[in-house]
Design a protein around this motif. Structure first.
Motif, PDB file in Angstrom:
ATOM      1  N   GLY A  29       3.385 -11.972 -29.301  1.00 54.94           N
ATOM      2  CA  GLY A  29       2.613 -12.425 -30.458  1.00 54.94           C
ATOM      3  C   GLY A  29       1.249 -11.773 -30.522  1.00 54.94           C
ATOM      4  O   GLY A  29       0.789 -11.339 -31.579  1.00 54.94           O
ATOM      5  N   HIS A  30       0.578 -11.697 -29.386  1.00 48.38           N
ATOM      6  CA  HIS A  30      -0.742 -11.075 -29.368  1.00 48.38           C
ATOM      7  C   HIS A  30      -0.665  -9.596 -29.678  1.00 48.38           C
ATOM      8  O   HIS A  30      -1.503  -9.056 -30.392  1.00 48.38           O
ATOM      9  CB  HIS A  30      -1.406 -11.294 -28.004  1.00 48.38           C
ATOM     10  N   TYR A  31       0.349  -8.937 -29.139  1.00 46.15           N
ATOM     11  CA  TYR A  31       0.452  -7.518 -29.442  1.00 46.15           C
ATOM     12  C   TYR A  31       0.729  -7.295 -30.921  1.00 46.15           C
ATOM     13  O   TYR A  31       0.249  -6.326 -31.519  1.00 46.15           O
ATOM     14  CB  TYR A  31       1.515  -6.817 -28.581  1.00 46.15           C
ATOM     15  N   SER A  32       1.484  -8.202 -31.530  1.00 43.53           N
ATOM     16  CA  SER A  32       1.789  -8.019 -32.953  1.00 43.53           C
ATOM     17  C   SER A  32       0.529  -8.151 -33.807  1.00 43.53           C
ATOM     18  O   SER A  32       0.531  -7.799 -34.978  1.00 43.53           O
ATOM     19  CB  SER A  32       2.838  -9.020 -33.427  1.00 43.53           C
ATOM     20  N   LEU A  33      -0.568  -8.674 -33.239  1.00 43.31           N
ATOM     21  CA  LEU A  33      -1.822  -8.775 -33.986  1.00 43.31           C
ATOM     22  C   LEU A  33      -2.611  -7.472 -33.962  1.00 43.31           C
ATOM     23  O   LEU A  33      -3.619  -7.351 -34.658  1.00 43.31           O
ATOM     24  CB  LEU A  33      -2.699  -9.893 -33.400  1.00 43.31           C
ATOM     25  N   PHE A  34      -2.190  -6.513 -33.135  1.00 46.45           N
ATOM     26  CA  PHE A  34      -2.934  -5.260 -33.013  1.00 46.45           C
ATOM     27  C   PHE A  34      -3.188  -4.560 -34.346  1.00 46.45           C
ATOM     28  O   PHE A  34      -4.289  -4.063 -34.578  1.00 46.45           O
ATOM     29  CB  PHE A  34      -2.218  -4.307 -32.040  1.00 46.45           C
ATOM     30  N   PRO A  35      -2.186  -4.485 -35.235  1.00 50.01           N
ATOM     31  CA  PRO A  35      -2.455  -3.773 -36.486  1.00 50.01           C
ATOM     32  C   PRO A  35      -3.569  -4.391 -37.332  1.00 50.01           C
ATOM     33  O   PRO A  35      -4.075  -3.734 -38.230  1.00 50.01           O
ATOM     34  CB  PRO A  35      -1.113  -3.859 -37.229  1.00 50.01           C
ATOM     35  N   LEU A  36      -3.970  -5.620 -37.017  1.00 46.18           N
ATOM     36  CA  LEU A  36      -5.064  -6.224 -37.776  1.00 46.18           C
ATOM     37  C   LEU A  36      -6.380  -5.489 -37.545  1.00 46.18           C
ATOM     38  O   LEU A  36      -7.257  -5.469 -38.394  1.00 46.18           O
ATOM     39  CB  LEU A  36      -5.266  -7.688 -37.350  1.00 46.18           C
ATOM     40  N   LEU A  37      -6.537  -4.927 -36.349  1.00 43.92           N
ATOM     41  CA  LEU A  37      -7.767  -4.189 -36.044  1.00 43.92           C
ATOM     42  C   LEU A  37      -7.413  -2.716 -35.935  1.00 43.92           C
ATOM     43  O   LEU A  37      -7.096  -2.232 -34.855  1.00 43.92           O
ATOM     44  CB  LEU A  37      -8.365  -4.655 -34.699  1.00 43.92           C
ATOM     45  N   PHE A  38      -7.473  -2.026 -37.068  1.00 43.20           N
ATOM     46  CA  PHE A  38      -6.980  -0.659 -37.050  1.00 43.20           C
ATOM     47  C   PHE A  38      -8.087   0.380 -36.929  1.00 43.20           C
ATOM     48  O   PHE A  38      -7.822   1.563 -36.885  1.00 43.20           O
ATOM     49  CB  PHE A  38      -6.198  -0.395 -38.337  1.00 43.20           C
ATOM     50  N   THR A  39      -9.347  -0.057 -36.878  1.00 36.68           N
ATOM     51  CA  THR A  39     -10.447   0.913 -36.805  1.00 36.68           C
ATOM     52  C   THR A  39     -10.576   1.464 -35.393  1.00 36.68           C
ATOM     53  O   THR A  39     -10.343   0.749 -34.430  1.00 36.68           O
ATOM     54  CB  THR A  39     -11.774   0.249 -37.189  1.00 36.68           C
ATOM     55  N   PRO A  40     -10.973   2.759 -35.260  1.00 32.60           N
ATOM     56  CA  PRO A  40     -11.067   3.358 -33.922  1.00 32.60           C
ATOM     57  C   PRO A  40     -12.118   2.682 -33.044  1.00 32.60           C
ATOM     58  O   PRO A  40     -11.936   2.571 -31.840  1.00 32.60           O
ATOM     59  CB  PRO A  40     -11.427   4.826 -34.186  1.00 32.60           C
ATOM     60  N   ALA A  41     -13.209   2.201 -33.640  1.00 37.49           N
ATOM     61  CA  ALA A  41     -14.265   1.603 -32.822  1.00 37.49           C
ATOM     62  C   ALA A  41     -13.796   0.335 -32.128  1.00 37.49           C
ATOM     63  O   ALA A  41     -14.290  -0.009 -31.060  1.00 37.49           O
ATOM     64  CB  ALA A  41     -15.491   1.306 -33.680  1.00 37.49           C
ATOM     65  N   GLU A  42     -12.847  -0.376 -32.728  1.00 36.78           N
ATOM     66  CA  GLU A  42     -12.406  -1.643 -32.135  1.00 36.78           C
ATOM     67  C   GLU A  42     -11.246  -1.452 -31.165  1.00 36.78           C
ATOM     68  O   GLU A  42     -10.823  -2.415 -30.521  1.00 36.78           O
ATOM     69  CB  GLU A  42     -11.987  -2.633 -33.233  1.00 36.78           C
ATOM     70  N   LEU A  43     -10.724  -0.228 -31.063  1.00 37.74           N
ATOM     71  CA  LEU A  43      -9.572  -0.005 -30.181  1.00 37.74           C
ATOM     72  C   LEU A  43      -9.858  -0.396 -28.734  1.00 37.74           C
ATOM     73  O   LEU A  43      -9.068  -1.129 -28.131  1.00 37.74           O
ATOM     74  CB  LEU A  43      -9.127   1.467 -30.274  1.00 37.74           C
ATOM     75  N   PRO A  44     -10.980   0.049 -28.132  1.00 38.10           N
ATOM     76  CA  PRO A  44     -11.227  -0.353 -26.744  1.00 38.10           C
ATOM     77  C   PRO A  44     -11.314  -1.869 -26.588  1.00 38.10           C
ATOM     78  O   PRO A  44     -10.812  -2.424 -25.619  1.00 38.10           O
ATOM     79  CB  PRO A  44     -12.571   0.296 -26.409  1.00 38.10           C
TER      80      PRO A  44
ATOM     81  N   VAL B 134       5.202   0.252 -23.328  1.00 41.40           N
ATOM     82  CA  VAL B 134       5.575   1.607 -23.742  1.00 41.40           C
ATOM     83  C   VAL B 134       5.403   1.757 -25.249  1.00 41.40           C
ATOM     84  O   VAL B 134       4.855   2.754 -25.738  1.00 41.40           O
ATOM     85  CB  VAL B 134       7.034   1.901 -23.330  1.00 41.40           C
ATOM     86  N   VAL B 135       5.868   0.747 -25.997  1.00 39.77           N
ATOM     87  CA  VAL B 135       5.724   0.780 -27.464  1.00 39.77           C
ATOM     88  C   VAL B 135       4.251   0.861 -27.846  1.00 39.77           C
ATOM     89  O   VAL B 135       3.847   1.624 -28.726  1.00 39.77           O
ATOM     90  CB  VAL B 135       6.370  -0.468 -28.100  1.00 39.77           C
ATOM     91  N   ALA B 136       3.423   0.080 -27.126  1.00 42.52           N
ATOM     92  CA  ALA B 136       1.979   0.070 -27.408  1.00 42.52           C
ATOM     93  C   ALA B 136       1.380   1.454 -27.214  1.00 42.52           C
ATOM     94  O   ALA B 136       0.644   1.961 -28.063  1.00 42.52           O
ATOM     95  CB  ALA B 136       1.277  -0.943 -26.507  1.00 42.52           C
ATOM     96  N   LEU B 137       1.712   2.092 -26.085  1.00 42.06           N
ATOM     97  CA  LEU B 137       1.193   3.437 -25.801  1.00 42.06           C
ATOM     98  C   LEU B 137       1.647   4.414 -26.867  1.00 42.06           C
ATOM     99  O   LEU B 137       0.881   5.235 -27.364  1.00 42.06           O
ATOM    100  CB  LEU B 137       1.691   3.909 -24.430  1.00 42.06           C
ATOM    101  N   ALA B 138       2.924   4.280 -27.232  1.00 43.81           N
ATOM    102  CA  ALA B 138       3.474   5.203 -28.230  1.00 43.81           C
ATOM    103  C   ALA B 138       2.767   5.041 -29.565  1.00 43.81           C
ATOM    104  O   ALA B 138       2.378   6.022 -30.200  1.00 43.81           O
ATOM    105  CB  ALA B 138       4.975   4.959 -28.381  1.00 43.81           C
ATOM    106  N   CYS B 139       2.572   3.800 -29.980  1.00 44.35           N
ATOM    107  CA  CYS B 139       1.985   3.571 -31.309  1.00 44.35           C
ATOM    108  C   CYS B 139       0.498   3.878 -31.358  1.00 44.35           C
ATOM    109  O   CYS B 139       0.008   4.423 -32.334  1.00 44.35           O
ATOM    110  CB  CYS B 139       2.184   2.114 -31.741  1.00 44.35           C
ATOM    111  N   GLU B 140      -0.218   3.512 -30.287  1.00 45.88           N
ATOM    112  CA  GLU B 140      -1.675   3.666 -30.356  1.00 45.88           C
ATOM    113  C   GLU B 140      -2.146   5.033 -29.922  1.00 45.88           C
ATOM    114  O   GLU B 140      -3.140   5.545 -30.407  1.00 45.88           O
ATOM    115  CB  GLU B 140      -2.353   2.602 -29.462  1.00 45.88           C
ATOM    116  N   ALA B 141      -1.439   5.611 -28.935  1.00 44.28           N
ATOM    117  CA  ALA B 141      -1.938   6.868 -28.378  1.00 44.28           C
ATOM    118  C   ALA B 141      -1.102   8.071 -28.804  1.00 44.28           C
ATOM    119  O   ALA B 141      -1.630   9.063 -29.291  1.00 44.28           O
ATOM    120  CB  ALA B 141      -1.983   6.770 -26.856  1.00 44.28           C
TER     121      ALA B 141
END
Lengths: 518, 284
Positions: free
Chosen positions: A409-424, A463-470
């Motif tokens: 559930g928490h990972y599915s919230l990632f697309p809510l913060l799509f700006t590069p500054a908030e990635l870290p 793995v999905v997270a790494l693939a999508c974000e990086a």
């Protein structure tokens, strides 16, 4: 070492997270920031009769009246920060003082959530014997609630007032756990009049209060004793709910604006899914439909020109139709939702298991509505995650389900913060919460909490997270298939959420079986 | 709970707090013509990327020392050079000679803040973790509490991630030096401290304790101590020589660098010198 009942660690946790929230004042905020600024302006500058008619901004008032009154109260304070934000025509007004006020108002209203978390921690069953503070269930629950990743990023970066609402919900649950049912009912009625999304869990309240509060006795087998019905109690509950609703909707009914208010509260024009599909059953349904369509075209069973133009991208909400499988209408989703929560409701009617049984039913109602609801937003998964935290610190099985549901559930919230500054921020906070929840629950239940398949699934999530974000932003497909990371996130997380839903149901039905055998 | 997970959580919290502070403004933001320390660091990337090392510390037509001239020792310059290579690969405008003066953009800010975070992650934070785990006394809980306080020290965070500097690098190297000395690896400790000194001359504040400790240890060991002293002396000389290599070729290069990093000609109380050393004292 601190005394066994010293709670001095609680203020430290609360203060720490509040200070952390202040660091995010200048972070990215979504359009929800403008939504609330607009509502501050509407409630402050316009008479009550215009509140639900005002539409010079796209962000019209679509929460129940009690929330509007709350905004009015906030606006009184806001005028000392920057009175320009309270002018309706100042669309998208974001001065430094406006930002400061709005952000601090969320931090301030979170005080209710902090109080509610403390009440919940008080109700947790502590095992006997002296324990180090860090391994106490109440401490673990406090961290899981106060430092919840989803709540932090949705409320304090994306911008919403969920903490305040969840404060009411958790406080209501705590009151039920303490057998103060009338107070719990009052708090829930207030919550319903603040944000009507909590209608999802109203059936759980209704059935539980009717069964366990209005009927005071059970037969020896656990079934209801019809003679023990207390009409006075039902009357008390009814009058509480009615009076709160009257306070909230009263002025609008008097002005004959009830239909207008209701049409604002329940806008069914939006599509089955949000632009980014919440990880529920319909996301899987959509993907199945798309795959079948593609397969059909490949096997020459369908003509590509016949397929409706389905758009998966786009920032604002879109309507789309299914190509192969039947299209889903709002009434279908309502039926599916009701069917999904009916067994849980029947279970607490037949065999009420006290307040914890009620909490489990509430959880299933929340998750069932998330799975099958119309136009569900991924933030609604928090409605299931927060109550589940309570069960997770008391039972090993629930802890396992909690870890799967929460991480997904928490990972599915990632697309809510799509700006590069908030990635870290989102990556570090997510890692922090995940590491803590895994290690603390493992220590609490003295041993591994996850099954091997579940661990494998969660590793796959990494793995999905790494693939999508990086990897994806640097790959050649980012222009041809821009929606691919969102799709992958949504579908992979849906699997986890569906699995958690089924496991929770299995545990509920298994408990019922065990009861029948006793 | 496992010390490992507690340490990870502390480090992650430290990183979140650092990045949270990064979201805010930096020194000299939007204030032409001179801007502030942020622009100074960006300018050093520009100078080190576009000019040969022999010109970095000299006042030439290409390099105006009055506009944030390099006044830290060579290791800072090399660090700026590495950052400049990365900057150039992302957006050459960031380090274009002369034209990039006063360059400000959200992406550039993100890049600069990221360089501070990366430097911290590589140098300062590992040193802090190892120091707290191996050189502090007490239970593992006490060690983690020490680590927690260490990582959340606001002075360093505000100056490095707010105002904008790289104190984490020099302090990190010093801490590596302390760690090595604590574990009995004197030569390595000396190398680490020399690197710190060659990054920021303000580490001289910490030089006396290092010197006295090593000298005292050598004296106590008698003949073995003499060998130790010679080993330390040679490692120090080699480290310095390696750091100053480009400046040892011609005449006057090294002297010019010394003149830039110890600007006694400018007067002892020049504002920038004062603020830098004050901030350093605070962090030290």
């Amino acid at each position: 070492m601190a005394a066994a009942d010293s709670w001095s660690w609680f203020p430290a946790l609360a203060l720490g997270v509040s200070l952390l929230k202040c660091l995010f004042i200048n972070a990215y905020h979504s359009t929800d920031f403008e939504v609330h600024r607009n509502w501050l302006a509407i409630t402050h500058s316009l008479p009550v009769s215009r509140w639900y008619h005002e539409n010079s901004s796209a962000w019209t008032l679509d929460y129940p009246p009690l929330f509007a009154w709350l905004e009015l109260g906030l606006a009184r304070a806001a005028q000392h920060f920057d009175s320009n934000m309270l002018r309706v025509e100042n669309l998208n007004y974001v001065s430094q003082n406006t930002l400061l006020f709005q952000r601090l108002s969320v931090v301030f209203t979170d005080l209710l959530f902090i109080y509610a978390a403390r009440e919940c921690c008080r109700c947790v069953q502590e095992p006997k014997g002296p324990r180090d503070v860090l391994s106490r269930p109440s401490f673990v629950l406090a961290v899981l609630l106060l430092w919840n990743f989803g709540l932090l990023i949705v409320d304090h970066i994306h911008f919403q007032y969920n903490g305040f609402m969840f404060g009411f919900l958790l406080l209501s649950v705590a009151k039920h756990l303490q057998h103060k049912h009338l107070q719990g009912a009052l708090l829930f009625s207030v919550l319903l009049n603040l944000k009507h999304i909590y209608l999802y869990v109203a059936p759980a309240y209704g059935v539980y209060l009717l069964r366990s509060y209005c009927f005071t006795q059970d037969h020896s087998g656990g079934s209801v004793s019809w003679r023990s019905f207390r009409p006075l109690r039902l009357l008390a509950l009814g009058s509480i709910v009615a009076s709160v609703c009257a306070l909230s909707f009263g002025p609008f009914i008097a002005m004959g604006q009830l239909p207008q208010v209701l049409s604002r509260l329940f806008p069914f024009k939006r599509g089955l899914c949000h632009a980014y599909w919440a990880p529920n059953a319909w996301a899987l349904y959509n993907v199945l439909d798309k795959s079948l369509a593609l397969l059909g075209v490949r096997l020459k069973l369908l003509e590509e020109a016949e397929l409706p133009r389905a758009s998966m991208t786009g920032g604002l909400v879109q309507e789309f139709q299914h190509s192969v499988l039947p299209s889903v209408t709002p009434s279908v989703t309502l039926v599916c939702t009701l069917l999904s929560i009916l067994p849980a409701l029947a279970s607490i009617w037949r065999r009420p298991r006290g307040a914890r049984g009620f909490l489990r039913c509430l959880l299933l109602c929340a998750l069932g509505s998330f799975m099958f609801g119309w136009h569900v937003h991924e933030k609604a998964v928090l409605l299931a995650i927060l109550p589940l935290s309570f069960l997770a610190v008391e039972s090993r099985e629930d802890a396992g389900i909690f870890l799967v549901l929460t991480t997904t559930g928490h990972y599915s919230l990632f697309p809510l913060l799509f700006t590069p500054a908030e990635l870290p921020i989102k990556v570090f906070l997510m890692l922090m919460f995940t590491i803590y929840s895994f290690t603390a629950l493992r220590k609490l239940h003295s041993g591994p909490v996850l099954r091997p398949l579940e661990s494998a699934y969660l590793l796959g999530l990494g793995v999905v997270a790494l693939a999508c974000e990086a990897a994806f932003p640097l790959s050649p497909w980012r222009h041809k298939l821009p929606f691919l990371p969102l799709l992958a996130t949504s579908v992979y997380c849906s699997v986890g959420v569906c699995y958690s839903f089924l496991r929770l149901y299995a545990s509920l039905l298994r408990q019922e079986e065990k009861h029948k055998q006793l | 709970m496992h010390t490992c997970s507690l340490v990870s959580i502390c480090v992650l919290l430290g990183l979140v707090v650092r990045w949270g502070v990064s979201l805010n403004s930096y020194s000299g933001a939007g204030k032409p013509p001179m801007f502030g320390d942020y622009e100074a660091q960006r300018h050093w990337q520009e100078v080190t990327y576009n000019l040969p090392p022999q010109e970095w510390y000299f006042n030439t037509t290409e390099n105006d020392l009055n506009y944030w001239g390099l006044d830290y020792p060579p290791l800072t310059a090399y660090h700026s050079l590495i950052c400049a290579y990365v900057a150039n690969s992302i957006n050459p405008e960031w380090v274009e000679l002369h034209k990039s003066r006063g360059y400000e953009s959200p992406m550039h800010k993100l890049f600069m803040r990221a360089t501070v975070l990366v430097a911290d992650l590589m140098i300062f934070i590992p040193a802090v973790v190892l120091y707290c785990l191996y050189l502090t006394d007490g239970s593992s809980k006490k060690k983690v509490s020490t680590l927690f306080c260490f990582l959340l020290y606001p002075g360093l965070i505000l100056i490095d991630y707010g105002h904008f500097q790289y104190n984490g690098v020099s302090l990190g190297f010093t801490l590596w030096g302390v760690l090595a000395l604590g574990l009995g690896w004197d030569a390595l400790g000396s190398v680490a401290f020399c690197l710190a000194l060659n990054y920021k001359q303000m580490e001289l504040y910490h030089a006396l304790p290092f010197f006295c400790y090593l000298l005292g240890k050598s004296v106590k060991l008698g003949l073995m101590g003499l060998f130790l002293l010679m080993r330390i002396a040679s490692t120090v000389l080699v480290t310095f020589a390696l750091c100053w290599l480009p400046f040892l070729s011609g005449s006057g290069y090294a002297m010019q660098v010394v003149r830039r990093i110890f600007p006694v000609a400018r007067g002892l109380f020049e504002v920038q010198c004062l603020t830098s050393s004050l901030s350093f004292l605070w962090c030290a």
